[in-house]
Design a protein around this motif. Structure first.
Motif, PDB file in Angstrom:
ATOM      1  N   PRO A 123       0.804  -1.231   0.000  1.00 41.90           N
ATOM      2  CA  PRO A 123       0.000   0.000   0.000  1.00 41.90           C
ATOM      3  C   PRO A 123       0.834   1.278   0.000  1.00 41.90           C
ATOM      4  N   PHE A 124       1.989   1.266   0.652  1.00 46.27           N
ATOM      5  CA  PHE A 124       2.860   2.429   0.618  1.00 46.27           C
ATOM      6  C   PHE A 124       3.356   2.685  -0.810  1.00 46.27           C
ATOM      7  N   ASP A 125       3.724   1.610  -1.506  1.00 43.78           N
ATOM      8  CA  ASP A 125       4.210   1.752  -2.873  1.00 43.78           C
ATOM      9  C   ASP A 125       3.116   2.291  -3.786  1.00 43.78           C
ATOM     10  N   GLY A 128       2.597   5.888  -3.303  1.00 45.22           N
ATOM     11  CA  GLY A 128       3.772   6.737  -3.496  1.00 45.22           C
ATOM     12  C   GLY A 128       4.268   7.357  -2.210  1.00 45.22           C
ATOM     13  N   ARG A 129       4.108   6.626  -1.102  1.00 41.87           N
ATOM     14  CA  ARG A 129       4.506   7.127   0.212  1.00 41.87           C
ATOM     15  C   ARG A 129       5.687   6.326   0.727  1.00 41.87           C
ATOM     16  N   PRO A 130       6.563   6.950   1.496  1.00 38.51           N
ATOM     17  CA  PRO A 130       7.668   6.188   2.099  1.00 38.51           C
ATOM     18  C   PRO A 130       7.129   5.203   3.134  1.00 38.51           C
ATOM     19  N   ALA A 169      -3.579  -4.720   5.352  1.00 38.95           N
ATOM     20  CA  ALA A 169      -4.732  -3.842   5.558  1.00 38.95           C
ATOM     21  C   ALA A 169      -4.513  -2.873   6.707  1.00 38.95           C
ATOM     22  N   LEU A 170      -3.729  -3.288   7.708  1.00 41.15           N
ATOM     23  CA  LEU A 170      -3.555  -2.472   8.918  1.00 41.15           C
ATOM     24  C   LEU A 170      -2.370  -1.517   8.859  1.00 41.15           C
ATOM     25  N   VAL A 171      -1.402  -1.800   7.994  1.00 39.49           N
ATOM     26  CA  VAL A 171      -0.091  -1.164   8.127  1.00 39.49           C
ATOM     27  C   VAL A 171      -0.110   0.335   7.843  1.00 39.49           C
ATOM     28  N   THR A 172      -1.045   0.811   7.045  1.00 38.68           N
ATOM     29  CA  THR A 172      -1.095   2.245   6.757  1.00 38.68           C
ATOM     30  C   THR A 172      -1.939   3.013   7.767  1.00 38.68           C
ATOM     31  N   GLY A 173      -2.449   2.322   8.801  1.00 38.00           N
ATOM     32  CA  GLY A 173      -3.257   2.995   9.808  1.00 38.00           C
ATOM     33  C   GLY A 173      -4.554   3.536   9.258  1.00 38.00           C
TER      34      GLY A 173
END
Length: 263
Positions: A123-125, A128-130, A169-173
């Motif tokens: 999901p970060f990729d 486009g988020r670090p 599902a949880l990692v991006t808060g």
């Protein structure tokens, strides 16, 4: 099975806006008069684990899909936080699902060429988020798969794959995680491990989880259970146990049979 112990978020709500998602007057019709949801009002509180149950055809998944922006209601409002998403464009809903909502489905939906860790951080990729490594480490430790992070999905058991899907599902808060029958393809041990992970996501990570399930044992992990029948909200149960949920479901199914079945 007794209900698992609630964590630090189990006390009274103190936030000014306690609703992660709130639906009002939600109605969904298909084709020639087929009503899947009929004027439903539901609040999914922040930092709580809510289960949705009901007989087959009661509207459980339709409610989840409308609340998550996967489907559009025929009438009614869906507030995610303070924002009504029912008037949003498809592009806006895509960004909502990417940035503010997490999903876990019965199918694991992992990319087979990526490692477990790469699937978790996907999901970060996409956004486009670090990568927030502190959060990733905390989630990874919660799911207990640190020694399996380099493995691809084919090298993991079904339960391990679903735990990776939950971590993703949880990692991006996200503001809320919707889980649609996530234990349907798992055995009882793997199901309990997965549900325990979702429970810890609420208690230890401060997440909000909405679970659609047919399994009373799964619903027992929740703080509250909402019951649907014929597209309508017909009751709720606080601090559920498998036994109390099963009793309520038996009553609902008996009422459904007497009234001629679900839509």
């Amino acid at each position: 099975m007794s209900r698992p112990c609630a964590g630090p978020h189990a006390g009274p709500m103190t936030t000014a806006n306690p609703a992660a998602v709130q639906v009002s007057g939600l109605t969904k019709t298909y084709g020639a008069g087929v009503t899947a949801l009929d004027d439903v009002d539901v609040t999914f509180p922040r930092h709580r684990f809510t289960a949705i149950m009901g007989p087959s055809g009661s509207g459980k998944s339709t409610l989840m899909h409308c609340a998550a922006g996967l489907d559009r209601p025929t009438r009614g409002t869906v507030l995610v936080g303070d924002t009504d998403i029912t008037t949003w464009s498809d592009d806006q809903l895509t960004r909502l699902r990417r940035d503010r909502i997490g999903f876990v489905f019965q199918a694991f939906n992992l990319l087979p060429t990526l490692s477990a860790l790469e699937n978790i951080t996907l999901p970060f990729d996409l956004a486009g988020r670090p990568v927030d490594q502190d959060v990733v480490d905390r989630v990874v430790d919660t799911i207990g798969l640190r020694e399996r992070l380099s493995h691809r999905p084919a090298e993991l058991s079904g339960g391990q794959q679903q735990r990776v899907a939950c971590a993703r599902a949880l990692v991006t808060g996200p503001e809320v995680v919707f889980a649609d029958e996530p234990t349907g393809a798992l055995d009882s041990r793997a199901s309990a491990e997965l549900l325990g992970f979702l429970r810890r996501g609420v208690d230890e990570l401060g997440q909000t989880v909405v679970l659609v399930t047919h399994d009373p044992a799964a619903a027992a992990f929740a703080d509250q259970v909402l019951f649907l029948a014929d597209g309508r909200l017909v009751g709720s149960l606080q601090q559920p146990t498998a036994a109390t949920v099963l009793d309520r479901m038996k009553s609902l199914e008996l009422t459904t049979v007497r009234s001629g079945g679900t839509r």
